[in-house]
Enzyme design. Structure first.
Site, PDB file in Angstrom:
ATOM      1  N   ARG A 245     -31.607 -18.972  13.164  1.00  0.00           N
ATOM      2  CA  ARG A 245     -31.193 -20.226  13.810  1.00  0.00           C
ATOM      3  C   ARG A 245     -31.635 -21.441  13.010  1.00  0.00           C
ATOM      4  O   ARG A 245     -30.918 -22.436  12.918  1.00  0.00           O
ATOM      5  CB  ARG A 245     -31.729 -20.264  15.245  1.00  0.00           C
ATOM      6  CG  ARG A 245     -31.002 -19.240  16.088  1.00  0.00           C
ATOM      7  CD  ARG A 245     -31.401 -19.205  17.544  1.00  0.00           C
ATOM      8  NE  ARG A 245     -30.404 -18.404  18.267  1.00  0.00           N
ATOM      9  CZ  ARG A 245     -30.514 -18.006  19.527  1.00  0.00           C
ATOM     10  NH1 ARG A 245     -31.585 -18.337  20.242  1.00  0.00           N
ATOM     11  NH2 ARG A 245     -29.554 -17.294  20.095  1.00  0.00           N
TER      12      ARG A 245
ATOM     13  N   HIS B 113     -22.002 -20.872  16.445  1.00  0.00           N
ATOM     14  CA  HIS B 113     -22.531 -19.526  16.146  1.00  0.00           C
ATOM     15  C   HIS B 113     -24.058 -19.446  16.227  1.00  0.00           C
ATOM     16  O   HIS B 113     -24.724 -20.441  16.402  1.00  0.00           O
ATOM     17  CB  HIS B 113     -21.987 -18.988  14.813  1.00  0.00           C
ATOM     18  CG  HIS B 113     -22.477 -19.675  13.577  1.00  0.00           C
ATOM     19  ND1 HIS B 113     -22.313 -19.133  12.334  1.00  0.00           N
ATOM     20  CD2 HIS B 113     -23.109 -20.852  13.383  1.00  0.00           C
ATOM     21  CE1 HIS B 113     -22.832 -19.933  11.434  1.00  0.00           C
ATOM     22  NE2 HIS B 113     -23.311 -20.981  12.042  1.00  0.00           N
ATOM     23  N   GLU B 114     -24.566 -18.224  16.180  1.00  0.00           N
ATOM     24  CA  GLU B 114     -26.004 -17.948  16.369  1.00  0.00           C
ATOM     25  C   GLU B 114     -26.512 -18.499  17.691  1.00  0.00           C
ATOM     26  O   GLU B 114     -27.636 -19.003  17.781  1.00  0.00           O
ATOM     27  CB  GLU B 114     -26.839 -18.525  15.218  1.00  0.00           C
ATOM     28  CG  GLU B 114     -26.641 -17.830  13.885  1.00  0.00           C
ATOM     29  CD  GLU B 114     -27.237 -16.431  13.833  1.00  0.00           C
ATOM     30  OE1 GLU B 114     -27.971 -16.039  14.752  1.00  0.00           O
ATOM     31  OE2 GLU B 114     -26.940 -15.726  12.850  1.00  0.00           O
ATOM     32  N   GLY B 115     -25.706 -18.381  18.734  1.00  0.00           N
ATOM     33  CA  GLY B 115     -26.072 -18.951  20.035  1.00  0.00           C
ATOM     34  C   GLY B 115     -25.529 -20.357  20.123  1.00  0.00           C
ATOM     35  O   GLY B 115     -25.998 -21.244  19.396  1.00  0.00           O
TER      36      GLY B 115
ATOM     37  N   GLN C  21     -28.760 -22.602  23.466  1.00  0.00           N
ATOM     38  CA  GLN C  21     -30.032 -23.142  22.957  1.00  0.00           C
ATOM     39  C   GLN C  21     -30.708 -23.983  24.035  1.00  0.00           C
ATOM     40  O   GLN C  21     -31.928 -23.965  24.193  1.00  0.00           O
ATOM     41  CB  GLN C  21     -29.804 -24.014  21.716  1.00  0.00           C
ATOM     42  CG  GLN C  21     -29.087 -23.330  20.563  1.00  0.00           C
ATOM     43  CD  GLN C  21     -29.771 -22.072  20.076  1.00  0.00           C
ATOM     44  OE1 GLN C  21     -31.003 -21.994  20.047  1.00  0.00           O
ATOM     45  NE2 GLN C  21     -28.987 -21.075  19.732  1.00  0.00           N
TER      46      GLN C  21
END
Lengths: 600, 600
Positions: A298, A441-443, A448
């Site tokens: 992240r 992306h990546e959450g 978050q």
């Protein structure tokens, strides 16, 4: 136009004047390094990024990978860049010397990768994913798995992917369905479908090592029943020689708004013959393993967003210096010469905002990279633990803030360039398109926000938050200069209000249904993001005041004055916008929560 | 996915419940119309937009016009759509019956055009530009020019363009250099180069009529030396028969981020043979003529931005209702079914924000269109003059606010759709790309800010502003319901502060150098934009409260409750953000003004 990717003077300022990166060389792990070796590796990255990555950034966007006659075709420059990156040792840059690595600090490697992303995020995706996949094998794999795969991934012979998302399970990984059935032969049979897998097929490496999340038959539901598997495209023996084609197939390429150089793939497992997967670590621990690598992943997204923003900023700055248009309001003579648009206050506003966002975001992510270094290499075990907690807390912010404000900067870069910025003849529109992936992306940034307010703030009885407040306090106290004092005061006041609102949200979370206190988590993320970046600007301002004291030439003075003006911009124009977040959070405003679907 | 372009229930609400568009039918000019004819023409536009424009919106983006073998090629669907639009009478929709028009009010024509833009802004560009060019000839052209060109433009046999920008003169039209030399034969010889000319070449019509700004040799410098010329691609006789090719040539196509269906061209005048131009009106009055048409052109940009935002909103709303993902924070059972993402508060936030931006922007632009109608057709001459003044004042806001918040809505639509939204398989990314042009063309939003604070507010001793305050006051007083009262109070307080800050800026402007008071014009534009849209939401809320009182079915009640919730969103989440603008304006913050170019 400019070919500068990241301003080297700024990077040196951040690394050495703000972060004291040189002090890392006193640590055991980095003892073979010194400022000279750091600078040499940064210079290599910068040059290689300009020569081998930036050179085909536009072409790779225009001629995106194609799936034809059963194979993926792409520009040959992508493989050349990948191979050169691997050859220079960057895939293994952070690794032990004995694994062929350079034992570089995360701070320096992150900065190096910043050049590659700024130059060409699409091509940079392939080696970055390879490092990420290799990390999982290095940390959680068996000795045999490490022997079989690591050397070939680190050398760039094999690439890696992270195969998490499924058509019905993106943000909610708990719901993945890809299955793994044990066999008697030490492997599992994988069956299922994945989607949006970056680099899932390409025309670069001999083999692709997919790190696949799947459920072993009979596993518990939800996050506690997910395991991690190595699924190579070609099976390999222990010497790394390629064997049979494994049953993982490309179902199709997905065509994206940006980041077009990185293939985005739909993959099928077990449809075209048996698909062997090799369990990594213990069964049902897959998501835990992934999440142990998540901070770095992240942070990487945030870093990428900041530097793509940065690259667009430098383009628009160069344009604003060159482009003659109009006159100042006070100039009434129509025959007077037109001025460079950087002379217009509103253009300066758009440039200053970009500077504040991108240099602020870069500072935040470099600070995060330093926390990774401290977590792993600080000589004091307490400080190692503390760095880990701070990193946990700040990760959602370091992912989300730059990925919100990097694209905002790119949007302003388009606006500075006006009609030209809207054409594909200028590079800023691609920056924006590429960067737009990062809030997703990546959450997603919504995830978050929930991670921050729903989990991270309360972790360890709020120890991470206390550590953050202490760290900020040190910089507030250091802000004794006339220029910095009012900013320190305003940050300190904002912080106190944020702490109070955190307490009231905590009480609400403890005393019942979490839906309402979490409903405006996005505001909380914005509040803490702005506080964190204001803090980064205060740290930079403190360093700039010190630098100004000893600066001996105009270039240096201008550099520091620019830093101070950007800090002022952040404190006058940006930090106060959190007033609105504070009100909404204090009231636990329920406008969004109570909006019923049928009212839309 | 959805094929709804603009919600018809919402449009009917805005036209009939908020604006009382039906009352226009009492006016002489519209006496042949009634609600039935308005609805029929709206229905035609909606259907035609879906059938003939939306059908190739994606294809026209993917296969943009090409310049090959000396000619432009494009999808045949573009010509089919253009011809159908002309055939249905929309190019001349606002014109007198005797000119072949429909004598439709601007309010209704703007709404009709909203469907076409929402469906396919690239294709809609061609007929819209034709109407705009025809308007210049209709109002300022000689009888002969009107006879020669108008019928063929209104019938769609000829198209039109607006040829203003030159490579070194975009925002600063005062600096254009294209020259016009008188001949003895009633025409001028035009020489020069234009760039970013939309529709400057195409494969649709027999002829193209360029409205060209140029300087007659010996004209004064600056804005007072610019004249307007008709420059047809083919010369025509008075019957409209095509004669010789005129010396205007396509130097190249420009490739854009979005709006790809509309060609953007570089044109050369006089390079390939003599280029005849016909002076429109008086010499040196060209920019004045253009600016008399500017209110409608800029309103059109705002309208387009609002409806492209709207279209993306509807797509993301449909996606959010369908897509199952995750669970509420209060749901701890991992085996419970996943919920539609519209159930997540943060997704509702992103949908509510879009609703607030797009329906608010639409309300603002429809209000503007009504002002155009009142300016031209109100029976009371005082009210006509007042409408014109209000329109002048609000034009920069109606151009800039939707063009800022429409793309913001599209950005949120991408985010709601997550990974899918980032792919080109979903339509929301194209909405964003298309919409991104709107803050740039027809005067960048930075130019709008200077127009508002540097000129419009002070015009006629501030009479326009007084009229605005009176108009708002009427709606504030009408907000007597329990739901609306607190919103009216907060709008009223904001307004008072805005008036005070306007006075202090006015004093600063009168007392010396304008550079500092104008430095933060962008904040002033944002402040007044948010006030104007809050006002629009108050008007909608007032109408919704009235509607709720008499609603007889659930669908109607839900519609009005949605309106009230969106109004609440605007008042809780958006209007308070102007606090920051007020502070910066009050302080005449000089951060941007004093940032020196060499400090960047």
């Amino acid at each position: 136009m400019t070919d500068t990717l990241i301003d080297r003077r700024d990077l040196a300022f951040q690394l050495y004047e703000v972060l004291d990166t040189e002090s890392l060389t006193a640590r055991e792990r980095f003892r073979e390094h010194n400022k000279g070796t750091f600078d040499a590796v940064l210079e290599t990255a910068d040059r290689m990024a300009r020569d081998l990555f930036a050179n085909h950034n536009r072409a790779a966007d225009q001629h995106e990978p194609r799936f034809e006659h059963g194979a993926v075709t792409m520009l040959p420059e992508v493989k050349r860049a990948f191979d050169a990156y691997a050859e220079a040792g960057f895939i293994a840059g952070r690794y032990d010397n004995e694994l062929g690595g350079m034992q570089l600090p995360e701070t320096v490697m992150a900065a190096c990768n910043g050049f590659f992303t700024a130059a060409n995020p699409g091509t940079a995706g392939y080696p970055f994913l390879t490092t990420a996949a290799a990390n999982l094998i290095r940390v959680f794999g068996s000795d045999r798995q490490r022997r079989t795969f690591l050397p070939h991934m680190l050398s760039g012979r094999f690439s890696g992917t992270m195969a998490l998302t499924e058509p019905h399970a993106g943000s909610s990984l708990a719901d993945i369905r890809t299955s793994a059935s044990p066999t008697g032969d030490g492997h599992y049979l994988i069956k299922g479908a994945k989607i949006y897998i970056s680099g899932g097929e390409q025309a670069i490496t001999e083999n692709i090592v997919h790190m696949v999340l799947a459920r072993i038959k009979g596993a518990p539901a939800g996050v506690r029943g997910i395991s991690l598997f190595i699924v190579p495209k070609f099976r390999v023996d222990e010497q790394g020689a390629l064997g049979e084609r494994n049953g993982v197939g490309l179902a199709g390429l997905i065509h994206k708004l940006g980041y077009r150089g990185t293939t985005s793939t739909a993959l099928s497992f077990g449809d075209d013959g048996p698909c062997h997967g090799y369990l990594v670590g213990e069964p049902h621990q897959g998501l835990k393993y992934m999440f142990q690598m998540m901070n770095e992943a992240r942070l990487g997204v945030g870093f990428g967003a900041a530097v793509i923003g940065y690259r667009g900023y430098l383009h628009s700055l160069a344009y604003a210096r060159d482009r003659l248009q109009g006159r100042k309001p006070s100039e009434k003579d129509p025959e007077s010469p037109q001025v460079p648009i950087i002379e217009h206050a509103d253009v300066r506003r758009m440039l200053l905002a970009q500077k504040a966002y991108c240099e602020g975001g870069l500072a935040l992510c470099l600070y995060g990279a330093r926390l990774v270094d401290d977590q792993h290499t600080h000589p004091d075990p307490d400080r190692r633990r503390e760095a880990g907690k701070l990193l946990d807390l700040l990760t959602p912010i370091m992912k989300a803030w730059p990925s919100e404000y990097g694209p905002k900067a790119n949007d302003l870069a388009i606006q500075v360039c006006g009609g030209a910025g809207y054409t594909r003849e200028y590079p800023v529109e691609q920056c924006w398109r590429d960067n737009r992936l990062n809030p997703i992306h990546e959450g997603t940034n919504g995830i978050q926000a929930l991670d921050l307010l729903g989990r991270k703030v309360w972790q360890d009885q709020g120890h991470g938050l206390q550590l953050l407040l202490q760290a900020m306090q040190r910089d507030l106290e250091a802000a004794s200069s006339e220029r910095c004092q009012p900013w320190a005061l305003s940050l300190s006041e904002t912080l106190q209000q944020a702490v109070r609102v955190t307490q009231s949200l905590g009480q609400a979370l403890m005393s019942g249904n979490p839906d309402r206190p979490l409903a405006n988590a996005a505001c909380y993320l914005h509040l803490f993001g702005h506080i964190a970046v204001a803090w980064m600007w205060l740290r930079q301002a403190n360093a700039a005041v010190a630098g100004l004291d000893t600066a001996t030439d105009d270039g240096e003075r201008h550099f520091y004055l620019g830093k101070l003006q950007a800090a002022q911009y952040f404190f006058h124009w940006e930090l106060p916008t959190v007033a609105q977040d504070l009100v909404l959070l204090r009231n636990q405003d329920d406008t969004c929560l109570t909006m019923r679907p049928e009212w839309f």
